[in-house]
Design an enzyme around this catalytic site. Structure first.
Site, PDB file in Angstrom:
ATOM      1  N   TRP A   1       0.872  -1.181   0.000  1.00 11.94           N
ATOM      2  CA  TRP A   1       0.000   0.000   0.000  1.00 11.94           C
ATOM      3  C   TRP A   1       0.908   1.230   0.000  1.00 11.94           C
ATOM      4  O   TRP A   1       1.772   1.349   0.890  1.00 11.94           O
ATOM      5  CB  TRP A   1      -0.867  -0.043   1.266  1.00 11.94           C
TER       6      TRP A   1
ATOM      7  N   ALA B   1      -6.514  -5.143   7.171  1.00 13.11           N
ATOM      8  CA  ALA B   1      -7.492  -4.095   6.849  1.00 13.11           C
ATOM      9  C   ALA B   1      -8.738  -4.647   6.173  1.00 13.11           C
ATOM     10  O   ALA B   1      -9.705  -3.915   5.972  1.00 13.11           O
ATOM     11  CB  ALA B   1      -6.843  -3.036   5.962  1.00 13.11           C
TER      12      ALA B   1
ATOM     13  N   LYS C   1     -13.467  -1.250   6.389  1.00  6.87           N
ATOM     14  CA  LYS C   1     -14.062  -2.006   5.296  1.00  6.87           C
ATOM     15  C   LYS C   1     -15.077  -3.019   5.803  1.00  6.87           C
ATOM     16  O   LYS C   1     -16.200  -3.077   5.315  1.00  6.87           O
ATOM     17  CB  LYS C   1     -12.977  -2.717   4.486  1.00  6.87           C
TER      18      LYS C   1
ATOM     19  N   ASP D   1      -0.728  -6.006   8.950  1.00  7.58           N
ATOM     20  CA  ASP D   1      -1.761  -5.033   8.592  1.00  7.58           C
ATOM     21  C   ASP D   1      -2.991  -5.831   8.143  1.00  7.58           C
ATOM     22  O   ASP D   1      -2.959  -6.514   7.118  1.00  7.58           O
ATOM     23  CB  ASP D   1      -1.237  -4.147   7.450  1.00  7.58           C
TER      24      ASP D   1
HETATM   25  C1  LMR Z   1      -6.940   2.013  -0.589  1.00  9.43           C
HETATM   26  O1  LMR Z   1      -5.860   1.411  -0.637  1.00  9.43           O
HETATM   27  O2  LMR Z   1      -7.526   2.407  -1.607  1.00  9.43           O
HETATM   28  C2  LMR Z   1      -7.584   2.247   0.742  1.00  9.43           C
HETATM   29  O3  LMR Z   1      -6.839   1.696   1.752  1.00  9.43           O
HETATM   30  C3  LMR Z   1      -7.929   3.657   0.968  1.00  9.43           C
HETATM   31  C4  LMR Z   1      -6.753   4.538   1.203  1.00  9.43           C
HETATM   32  O4  LMR Z   1      -6.791   5.256   2.209  1.00  9.43           O
HETATM   33  O5  LMR Z   1      -5.803   4.528   0.412  1.00  9.43           O
END
Ligand code: LMR
Length: 394
Positions: A127, A210, A243, A208
């Site tokens: 991410w 999520a 989520k 993590d």
């Molecule tokens: C994403 O990866 O799109 C989500 O986790 C939202 C974000 O805050 O980036």
């Protein structure tokens, strides 16, 4: 003073949200930011969340502060949900945080307090905000191989070789399930191998989590995390409720820290509360209270789980449909990985130029690395996407 400020590069995912909004074309499709949408394009408030909010509104008599580390009943409910029977309460400190991102931030702060020389090992790719936060904090990181561009699966041999370089006191950042951005995940056997590497190196896992409940199921998605924690002397888990409870804007997350040694839990717990105090004092309460109200009530839990399961199965059906459309259009099975991936995202493997073409010619928005949000699709838009993918020469 402010004249010295330099413009910051916009977050790519959030910038794409703005670009999509400004696009006036009919039929545009948003597969960018990781937000669940139902087939009509709405991000609904879940039934159990509405019911919990009503109960809270009726029963709440004060808005006075709760505890600095967050409402204990919320922390206990989340620990049960994430860690299940594996929860070792005597060794686990926990903190209510400003979303999952806040949990990641506090985890890194804690790691740095514990080991000022910490290096964080992150998957390539990960991410983007993981990297951005570490750059901002000045926490050094190195990448470990994770995604195999050829198979669109996990490059497990590469991952193992790279993780073996971790040192005692380093942090290894892992995605508990539904890897963001690729959608490619470890099997339970592979989690066991990762656990053995952590044991050999003395590195501390930071998981993590999520998207628990968006992949193979609520319990299944926590299986890797539970396995790691059952074996690791020290570990951290950053979990988000954005989520799986659909409460994105409430900013509800938790950081759990597993420690070893007598007295270590109390010190860790005190340090976590201290970190909240330094960064924003008391954590937000409304989302945490919603989650706790649901998890502490059998009826609400059952309804929430049922709706979460509908969401999960809906995404799986879209994956199957997209893979089938692409099989028909290309006469090959080279896009079957879409059906094997789990969670909201899949990395398609398109070039930035192909991603740009898909946006310009078909008004379909995905992140520049060709991450697409499956939950942004519906039965009608899947064939449109499949056609655009093929037309762009992916
Ligand atoms: C994403 O990866 O799109 C989500 O986790 C939202 C974000 O805050 O980036």
């Amino acid at each position: 003073m402010f004249a010295a400020l330099k413009p910051q590069a916009p977050d790519k995912i959030l910038a794409l949200m703005g670009e999509f909004k400004a696009d006036t074309r009919q039929g545009k499709i948003d597969l960018g930011v990781g937000v669940y949408k139902d087939p009509t394009g709405l991000t609904p408030v879940m039934r159990a969340v509405k019911a919990a909010e009503k109960r809270i509104w009726e029963a709440e008599t004060t808005k006075a502060y709760t505890a600095l580390a967050g409402e204990p009943a919320y922390l206990a409910a989340m620990a049960r949900m994430v860690l299940g029977d594996g929860l070792d309460a005597g060794r686990t400190a926990s903190l209510s945080t400003v979303g999952g991102t806040g949990a990641i931030r506090q985890a890194l702060e804690l790691a740095r307090l514990g080991n000022p020389g910490v290096t964080v090992h992150v998957s390539d790719p990960t991410w983007p905000n993981h990297l951005s936060i570490m750059q901002f904090m000045g926490v050094p990181f190195v990448e470990y191989r994770y995604f195999d561009d050829a198979t669109r699966g996990v490059d497990f041999e590469g991952m193992k070789a790279d993780l073996a370089r971790a040192k005692q006191g380093d942090v290894v950042l892992l995605h508990g399930c539904c890897h963001n951005p690729t959608g490619a995940n470890l099997t339970l056997d592979q989690w066991a191998e990762v656990s053995a590497i952590l044991e050999r190196t003395g590195a501390v896992p930071l998981i993590d989590l999520a998207y628990q409940g968006f992949g193979d199921g609520l319990e299944e998605d926590a299986a890797g995390t539970r396995l790691i924690l059952s074996r690791a002397p020290e570990a951290m888990v950053a979990a988000s409720c954005s989520k799986n409870f659909g409460i994105y804007r409430e900013r509800t997350g938790v950081l759990m820290v597993q420690v070893e040694g007598a007295g270590a839990r109390d010190v860790a717990q005190g340090t976590l509360a201290y970190l909240n105090r330094q960064n924003y004092s008391f954590p937000p309460d409304h989302g945490a209270r919603i989650v706790q109200t649901i998890l502490d009530d059998d009826g609400l839990t059952a309804d929430w789980r049922a709706e979460l399961e509908e969401v999960r199965l809906g995404m799986l059906a879209l994956r199957e449909q997209l893979a089938a459309e692409l099989r028909d259009l290309t006469g090959t099975d080279r896009f079957d990985f879409v059906a094997r991936h789990r969670g909201m995202f899949s990395r398609l493997g398109a070039s930035p130029e192909q991603v740009r073409r898909i946006k310009e010619e078909a008004a379909i928005y995905m992140v520049g690395d060709s991450r697409l949000n499956i939950a942004g699709l519906n039965r009608d838009s899947v064939p449109v996407l499949a056609r655009a993918i093929v037309d762009a020469g992916v």
